[in-house]
Scaffold this motif. Structure first.
Motif, PDB file in Angstrom:
ATOM      1  N   SER A  74      54.980  42.721  45.243  1.00 19.69           N
ATOM      2  CA  SER A  74      55.085  41.269  45.159  1.00 19.69           C
ATOM      3  C   SER A  74      54.601  40.621  46.449  1.00 19.69           C
ATOM      4  CB  SER A  74      56.532  40.874  44.870  1.00 19.69           C
ATOM      5  OG  SER A  74      56.710  39.501  44.988  1.00 19.69           O
ATOM      6  N   GLU A  75      55.052  41.135  47.577  1.00 24.82           N
ATOM      7  CA  GLU A  75      54.653  40.578  48.870  1.00 24.82           C
ATOM      8  C   GLU A  75      53.148  40.723  49.091  1.00 24.82           C
ATOM      9  OE1 GLU A  75      57.184  42.810  51.470  1.00 24.82           O
ATOM     10  OE2 GLU A  75      58.931  41.520  51.081  1.00 24.82           O
ATOM     11  N   GLU A  78      51.224  38.344  46.851  1.00 26.78           N
ATOM     12  CA  GLU A  78      51.282  36.987  47.405  1.00 26.78           C
ATOM     13  C   GLU A  78      50.295  36.848  48.570  1.00 26.78           C
ATOM     14  OE1 GLU A  78      51.871  33.235  47.481  1.00 26.78           O
ATOM     15  OE2 GLU A  78      53.072  34.365  46.037  1.00 26.78           O
ATOM     16  N   ALA A  81      46.926  36.473  47.030  1.00 26.96           N
ATOM     17  CA  ALA A  81      46.799  35.118  46.483  1.00 26.96           C
ATOM     18  C   ALA A  81      46.537  34.112  47.601  1.00 26.96           C
ATOM     19  CB  ALA A  81      48.056  34.739  45.703  1.00 26.96           C
ATOM     20  N   SER A  82      47.189  34.284  48.732  1.00 31.16           N
ATOM     21  CA  SER A  82      46.966  33.374  49.869  1.00 31.16           C
ATOM     22  C   SER A  82      45.540  33.490  50.401  1.00 31.16           C
ATOM     23  CB  SER A  82      47.965  33.661  50.986  1.00 31.16           C
ATOM     24  OG  SER A  82      49.256  33.319  50.563  1.00 31.16           O
ATOM     25  N   ILE A 116      44.465  32.692  41.213  1.00 28.03           N
ATOM     26  CA  ILE A 116      45.491  32.487  42.251  1.00 28.03           C
ATOM     27  C   ILE A 116      46.841  32.203  41.609  1.00 28.03           C
ATOM     28  CG2 ILE A 116      46.220  30.946  44.129  1.00 28.03           C
ATOM     29  CD1 ILE A 116      43.135  30.523  44.654  1.00 28.03           C
ATOM     30  N   LEU A 117      46.843  31.322  40.622  1.00 32.24           N
ATOM     31  CA  LEU A 117      48.105  30.994  39.938  1.00 32.24           C
ATOM     32  C   LEU A 117      48.692  32.214  39.251  1.00 32.24           C
ATOM     33  CD1 LEU A 117      47.078  27.531  38.437  1.00 32.24           C
ATOM     34  CD2 LEU A 117      48.589  27.947  40.391  1.00 32.24           C
ATOM     35  N   ARG A 120      50.253  34.627  41.789  1.00 31.99           N
ATOM     36  CA  ARG A 120      51.562  34.153  42.249  1.00 31.99           C
ATOM     37  C   ARG A 120      52.632  34.376  41.180  1.00 31.99           C
ATOM     38  NH1 ARG A 120      49.011  29.421  45.858  1.00 31.99           N
ATOM     39  NH2 ARG A 120      48.854  30.711  47.729  1.00 31.99           N
ATOM     40  N   GLU A 121      52.243  34.233  39.923  1.00 34.96           N
ATOM     41  CA  GLU A 121      53.188  34.511  38.839  1.00 34.96           C
ATOM     42  C   GLU A 121      53.529  36.001  38.782  1.00 34.96           C
ATOM     43  OE1 GLU A 121      55.005  32.685  36.451  1.00 34.96           O
ATOM     44  OE2 GLU A 121      54.536  31.203  37.989  1.00 34.96           O
ATOM     45  N   ALA A 123      53.491  38.040  41.279  1.00 33.05           N
ATOM     46  CA  ALA A 123      54.352  38.275  42.442  1.00 33.05           C
ATOM     47  C   ALA A 123      55.779  37.815  42.161  1.00 33.05           C
ATOM     48  CB  ALA A 123      53.792  37.551  43.672  1.00 33.05           C
ATOM     49  N   ASN A 124      55.926  36.661  41.549  1.00 30.39           N
ATOM     50  CA  ASN A 124      57.274  36.160  41.235  1.00 30.39           C
ATOM     51  C   ASN A 124      57.999  37.069  40.247  1.00 30.39           C
ATOM     52  OD1 ASN A 124      57.181  33.906  42.926  1.00 30.39           O
ATOM     53  ND2 ASN A 124      56.257  32.621  41.340  1.00 30.39           N
TER      54      ASN A 124
END
Length: 166
Positions: A74-75, A78, A81-82, A116-117, A120-121, A123-124
């Motif tokens: 997840s980290e 993210e 994604a950044s 990207i979205l 992030r999903e 990762a969440n």
């Protein structure tokens, strides 16, 4: 009455000729805003985009997604994604050579934003321990990646295409 008819006919003929002349000039000299860029303009623009992607690729090469726990994954997702968000911001700061180019490249940028979205999903969902939801979202991420590659290839991108997940 005869004179009025002749004047009306003459005026109609003159207006028709004026319309034909204007349409001819519009055809011969189209609106430059709707014209694609020249090869040199597009090449310069593509080189700037590819440079941004190369920098991102070098950063991403350092991120390993292998042998990680869901929280670590997840980290790292993210972080990826950044990096992609930075690519999108840098790319959006560039001015396409023409309005037509902007319209042509916009679907690729939209696909990058969708990637990207989705990242992030993923990762969440991984952070929350919902692996099936993360897997489902990862499939959507792959679909966005396919669209990114397709539209990017159509515009002429090369190096950037490797940013999309396989």
């Amino acid at each position: 009455m005869g004179l009025r008819r002749k004047l009306a006919a003459l005026l109609g003929t003159l207006l028709t000729i004026a319309a034909l002349v204007l349409s001819y000039f519009a055809w011969v000299n189209p609106d430059p805003a709707n014209q694609p860029s020249s090869m040199n303009e597009r090449k310069t623009y593509l080189n700037k985009i590819e440079s941004i992607c190369s920098e991102a690729g070098a950063t991403l090469d350092k991120v390993s997604m292998q042998d990680t726990t869901p929280v670590q994954y997840s980290e790292r997702m993210e972080a990826v994604a950044s990096t992609y968000a930075t690519v999108l911001e840098s790319w959006a700061a560039l001015t396409p050579p023409t309005q037509a180019d902007h319209k042509l490249i916009l679907p690729t940028m939209d696909s990058l934003e969708s990637m990207i979205l989705s990242m992030r999903e993923v990762a969440n969902w991984m952070r929350l321990g919902h692996l099936q939801f993360a897997s489902d979202e990862y499939e959507r991420l792959r679909e966005h990646g396919q669209e990114f590659r397709r539209t990017g290839r159509e515009y002429g991108l090369d190096n950037c295409l490797r940013l999309a997940p396989q």
